[in-house]
Write a protein that holds these residues in place. Structure first.
Motif, PDB file in Angstrom:
ATOM      1  N   VAL A 178     -12.232 -15.312 -79.210  1.00 51.70           N
ATOM      2  CA  VAL A 178     -12.031 -16.009 -80.481  1.00 51.70           C
ATOM      3  C   VAL A 178     -11.476 -15.023 -81.501  1.00 51.70           C
ATOM      4  CG1 VAL A 178     -13.134 -17.383 -82.287  1.00 51.70           C
ATOM      5  CG2 VAL A 178     -14.055 -17.416 -79.970  1.00 51.70           C
ATOM      6  N   GLN A 179     -10.391 -15.393 -82.154  1.00 52.34           N
ATOM      7  CA  GLN A 179      -9.837 -14.534 -83.203  1.00 52.34           C
ATOM      8  C   GLN A 179     -10.733 -14.573 -84.425  1.00 52.34           C
ATOM      9  OE1 GLN A 179      -5.923 -16.097 -83.909  1.00 52.34           O
ATOM     10  NE2 GLN A 179      -4.971 -14.607 -82.550  1.00 52.34           N
ATOM     11  N   LEU A 180     -10.977 -13.420 -84.989  1.00 56.44           N
ATOM     12  CA  LEU A 180     -11.831 -13.356 -86.176  1.00 56.44           C
ATOM     13  C   LEU A 180     -11.004 -13.500 -87.444  1.00 56.44           C
ATOM     14  CD1 LEU A 180     -14.147 -10.440 -85.069  1.00 56.44           C
ATOM     15  CD2 LEU A 180     -14.710 -12.882 -85.178  1.00 56.44           C
ATOM     16  N   LYS A 181     -11.651 -14.108 -88.435  1.00 58.94           N
ATOM     17  CA  LYS A 181     -10.995 -14.285 -89.725  1.00 58.94           C
ATOM     18  C   LYS A 181     -11.207 -13.005 -90.543  1.00 58.94           C
ATOM     19  CE  LYS A 181     -11.313 -18.657 -91.510  1.00 58.94           C
ATOM     20  NZ  LYS A 181     -12.062 -19.714 -92.195  1.00 58.94           N
ATOM     21  N   THR A 182     -10.172 -12.197 -90.629  1.00 61.95           N
ATOM     22  CA  THR A 182     -10.251 -10.985 -91.450  1.00 61.95           C
ATOM     23  C   THR A 182      -8.931 -10.852 -92.191  1.00 61.95           C
ATOM     24  OG1 THR A 182      -9.370  -9.694 -89.615  1.00 61.95           O
ATOM     25  CG2 THR A 182     -11.762  -9.690 -89.869  1.00 61.95           C
ATOM     26  N   ASN A 183      -8.926 -10.098 -93.279  1.00 59.18           N
ATOM     27  CA  ASN A 183      -7.682  -9.902 -94.024  1.00 59.18           C
ATOM     28  C   ASN A 183      -6.710  -9.008 -93.276  1.00 59.18           C
ATOM     29  OD1 ASN A 183      -8.400 -11.484 -96.260  1.00 59.18           O
ATOM     30  ND2 ASN A 183      -9.718  -9.822 -96.974  1.00 59.18           N
ATOM     31  N   ALA A 184      -7.263  -7.982 -92.608  1.00 60.54           N
ATOM     32  CA  ALA A 184      -6.403  -7.001 -91.952  1.00 60.54           C
ATOM     33  C   ALA A 184      -6.688  -6.966 -90.454  1.00 60.54           C
ATOM     34  CB  ALA A 184      -6.644  -5.628 -92.565  1.00 60.54           C
ATOM     35  N   LYS A 185      -5.789  -6.310 -89.711  1.00 60.72           N
ATOM     36  CA  LYS A 185      -5.983  -6.158 -88.269  1.00 60.72           C
ATOM     37  C   LYS A 185      -7.131  -5.190 -87.971  1.00 60.72           C
ATOM     38  CE  LYS A 185      -1.224  -7.388 -87.075  1.00 60.72           C
ATOM     39  NZ  LYS A 185       0.041  -6.943 -86.411  1.00 60.72           N
ATOM     40  N   LEU A 186      -7.432  -5.009 -86.692  1.00 60.71           N
ATOM     41  CA  LEU A 186      -8.649  -4.275 -86.313  1.00 60.71           C
ATOM     42  C   LEU A 186      -8.546  -2.764 -86.558  1.00 60.71           C
ATOM     43  CD1 LEU A 186     -11.468  -4.678 -85.201  1.00 60.71           C
ATOM     44  CD2 LEU A 186     -10.542  -4.612 -82.879  1.00 60.71           C
ATOM     45  N   PHE A 187      -7.362  -2.185 -86.292  1.00 60.07           N
ATOM     46  CA  PHE A 187      -7.256  -0.720 -86.429  1.00 60.07           C
ATOM     47  C   PHE A 187      -6.121  -0.292 -87.360  1.00 60.07           C
ATOM     48  CE2 PHE A 187      -9.362  -1.206 -82.254  1.00 60.07           C
ATOM     49  CZ  PHE A 187     -10.546  -0.534 -82.557  1.00 60.07           C
ATOM     50  N   CYS A 188      -5.582  -1.239 -88.153  1.00 63.48           N
ATOM     51  CA  CYS A 188      -4.582  -0.864 -89.154  1.00 63.48           C
ATOM     52  C   CYS A 188      -4.718  -1.846 -90.313  1.00 63.48           C
ATOM     53  CB  CYS A 188      -3.163  -0.906 -88.568  1.00 63.48           C
ATOM     54  SG  CYS A 188      -2.635  -2.544 -88.025  1.00 63.48           S
ATOM     55  N   GLU A 189      -3.882  -1.679 -91.336  1.00 61.27           N
ATOM     56  CA  GLU A 189      -4.053  -2.526 -92.525  1.00 61.27           C
ATOM     57  C   GLU A 189      -3.033  -3.654 -92.592  1.00 61.27           C
ATOM     58  OE1 GLU A 189      -4.217   0.399 -95.667  1.00 61.27           O
ATOM     59  OE2 GLU A 189      -6.417   0.435 -95.521  1.00 61.27           O
ATOM     60  N   CYS A 190      -2.353  -3.945 -91.496  1.00 66.56           N
ATOM     61  CA  CYS A 190      -1.396  -5.049 -91.497  1.00 66.56           C
ATOM     62  C   CYS A 190      -2.123  -6.362 -91.763  1.00 66.56           C
ATOM     63  CB  CYS A 190      -0.690  -5.154 -90.147  1.00 66.56           C
ATOM     64  SG  CYS A 190       0.451  -3.811 -89.873  1.00 66.56           S
ATOM     65  N   PRO A 191      -1.516  -7.238 -92.582  1.00 67.08           N
ATOM     66  CA  PRO A 191      -2.177  -8.506 -92.876  1.00 67.08           C
ATOM     67  C   PRO A 191      -2.155  -9.449 -91.674  1.00 67.08           C
ATOM     68  CG  PRO A 191      -0.021  -8.419 -93.904  1.00 67.08           C
ATOM     69  CD  PRO A 191      -0.236  -7.087 -93.278  1.00 67.08           C
ATOM     70  N   THR A 192      -3.113 -10.369 -91.649  1.00 71.51           N
ATOM     71  CA  THR A 192      -3.209 -11.311 -90.534  1.00 71.51           C
ATOM     72  C   THR A 192      -2.845 -12.732 -90.974  1.00 71.51           C
ATOM     73  OG1 THR A 192      -5.493 -11.736 -91.079  1.00 71.51           O
ATOM     74  CG2 THR A 192      -5.082 -10.007 -89.476  1.00 71.51           C
ATOM     75  N   GLU A 193      -2.890 -12.953 -92.291  1.00 68.30           N
ATOM     76  CA  GLU A 193      -2.682 -14.312 -92.805  1.00 68.30           C
ATOM     77  C   GLU A 193      -1.292 -14.821 -92.432  1.00 68.30           C
ATOM     78  OE1 GLU A 193      -5.169 -15.955 -94.111  1.00 68.30           O
ATOM     79  OE2 GLU A 193      -3.829 -17.697 -94.173  1.00 68.30           O
ATOM     80  N   GLY A 194      -1.222 -16.021 -91.868  1.00 71.29           N
ATOM     81  CA  GLY A 194       0.057 -16.659 -91.564  1.00 71.29           C
ATOM     82  C   GLY A 194       0.869 -15.928 -90.494  1.00 71.29           C
TER      83      GLY A 194
END
Ligand SMILES: [Zn+2]
Length: 458
Positions: free
Chosen positions: A12-28
């Motif tokens: 299951v993908q988690l709802k977070t602002n950034a990726k797991l090991f960097c600061e790239c955004p995940t939204e959209g």
């Protein structure tokens, strides 16, 4: 023995602002131009070093683990490992995956073995050969069950309950493809087959039913089951042999030297525990107890938190069992048809109460209530402004029922006589005729009232 034995691994993908090991955004990330939400870390450029693990992702994974009744690993640091394999969606040729962050939970009678935190690979399009790394590095939890599931239907039930928990916790992403399932299937002591690529809940039932049937047929014909990995073809509803099953050794796991281990303190676990709301199973039990609704109604109503909260508000104004039946049946159906949730449907508790009050006061039948609900959803107008409101609800006021009663009494004199002789059946016959004449809009009890009044008088 032909017992079906199933174990699941759900990602299951988690709802977070950034990726797991960097600061790239995940939204959209699905809609964004391919390869625009990336950095040297998540496309694994030489020399790039990952950041420390995303704390928001850890919190979310811990929350899910606790809701599944797992014991979170706090006594020692949790290593992040590299799991090696080659595929175009994986630029580093390894996927980072943690050692268990929690163990030994239970849901729907199924033991949860472990929960891991890992990073999603990119997306590889087999037809075009193109790869999009926007997804690469999005945090996932992997939930692994023991092989306690006894049938495809049981698997479906387990996943429904899991999904409901995810909905309540609000820590998982909801985009298409945000949940992926692998399943281990075996039949009573024979070799185990892993089915991969099940990307929807509907797919689970189809994939597992097909696979269990395939294995049972082979056993009946004395053909040995090969231990292998099979791919689910959703279009065909079948599974196809991919490769002989790999073992953990094939992935050459080893601790990632670039990432420090994850530490979770007891204090943090306690803090997160406090944030967990009343979960669906508890809520359903409470609804049965406090509102005397049926277990099935309570189960369906509590699958989504928003819907359950809506029911509770409505049940303070409307007979709870009436409200439950309507919401679980008609309302859910009409929302599902339109792919809507209560929050974006234009409806709210007040509007539903207004509609159900008419049913409660017997001014309309449940059937008419459904008609009005459809209009409310499609026309997006208040109940009283609906084009058919006067016709459907004002029926009593305008004397339409009385008129129909008169007509029926005149036409079916024999039934009237029978009734006067004491035949109750004749009354039902007359009610039926009036209902027919009013096209099912008049409530049978209202008709009953008018008929009785007239028969007494005449
Ligand atoms: Zn990145």
């Amino acid at each position: 023995m032909m017992n079906t034995i199933i174990g699941l691994e759900q990602h299951v993908q988690l709802k977070t602002n950034a990726k797991l090991f960097c600061e790239c955004p995940t939204e959209g990330y699905l809609e964004a131009e391919p390869n625009t939400l990336v950095c040297p870390v998540c496309v694994s450029h030489p020399g790039s070093k990952p950041y420390g693990v995303n704390e928001e992702a850890v919190r979310n994974a811990v929350k899910i683990s606790l809701a599944l009744g797992c014991k979170v690993v706090t006594e020692k640091p949790i290593l992040v490992q590299r799991k090696h394999y080659f595929y175009p969606d994986l630029p580093s040729n390894y996927q980072r995956t943690s050692k268990p962050i929690a163990k030994d939970g239970m849901l729907s009678g199924v033991r949860i073995r472990e929960v891991h935190l890992e990073e999603d690979p990119g997306r590889y399009d087999l037809r075009t050969g193109k790869v999009d790394y926007n997804r690469s590095g999005i945090p996932l939890v992997e939930i692994i069950t023991e092989p306690d599931i006894k049938s495809p239907e049981h698997a479906r039930k387990f996943l429904d309950e899991l999904q409901a928990i995810m909905n309540y916790l609000n820590v998982a992403r909801e985009e298409a493809g945000s949940t992926r399932i692998d399943a281990n299937v075996s039949i009573g002591g024979h070799n185990r087959v892993e089915v991969k690529n099940i990307n929807s809940f509907k797919g689970v039932l189809t994939a597992l039913t097909y696979e269990a049937m395939r294995q049972k047929n082979l056993i009946k014909n004395n053909i040995e089951i090969i231990q292998e990995t099979r791919h689910f073809d959703e279009g065909q509803g079948t599974t196809i042999g991919l490769r002989l099953k790999e073992t953990a050794a094939d992935y050459r796991y080893f601790p990632d030297p670039d990432v420090p281990p994850i530490t979770i303190s007891e204090k943090k676990v306690k803090e997160i525990k406090k944030e967990i709301p009343e979960l669906p199973a508890e809520k359903a039990k409470r609804f049965v107890r406090d509102y005397t609704v049926s277990e099935t109604d309570a189960f369906v109503i509590t699958q989504e938190k928003e819907f359950a909260d809506g029911f509770e508000k409505i049940a303070h104004k409307i007979q709870p069992r009436l409200a439950a039946r309507f919401m679980r049946g008609v309302l859910k159906k009409q929302l599902n048809y339109r792919g809507l949730k209560l929050s974006n449907s234009g409806l709210n508790e007040k509007k539903i109460i207004e509609l159900l009050e008419l049913v409660e006061k017997k001014r309309i039948t449940p059937k008419v209530a459904e008609k009005l609900l459809v209009l409310m959803l499609d026309e997006q107008k208040p109940l009283k402004k609906l084009p058919l409101y006067e016709e459907l609800v004002g029926i009593e006021k305008e004397g339409i029922v009385e008129e129909a009663v008169e007509k029926v009494l005149k036409e079916y004199e024999k039934a009237v006589k029978d009734f006067k002789k004491g035949e109750e059946k004749a009354l039902h016959f007359l009610i039926g005729k009036v209902m027919h004449l009013t096209k099912g809009k008049a409530h049978p009890e209202i008709i009953h009232k008018h008929l009785k009044k007239r028969l007494k008088a005449g």
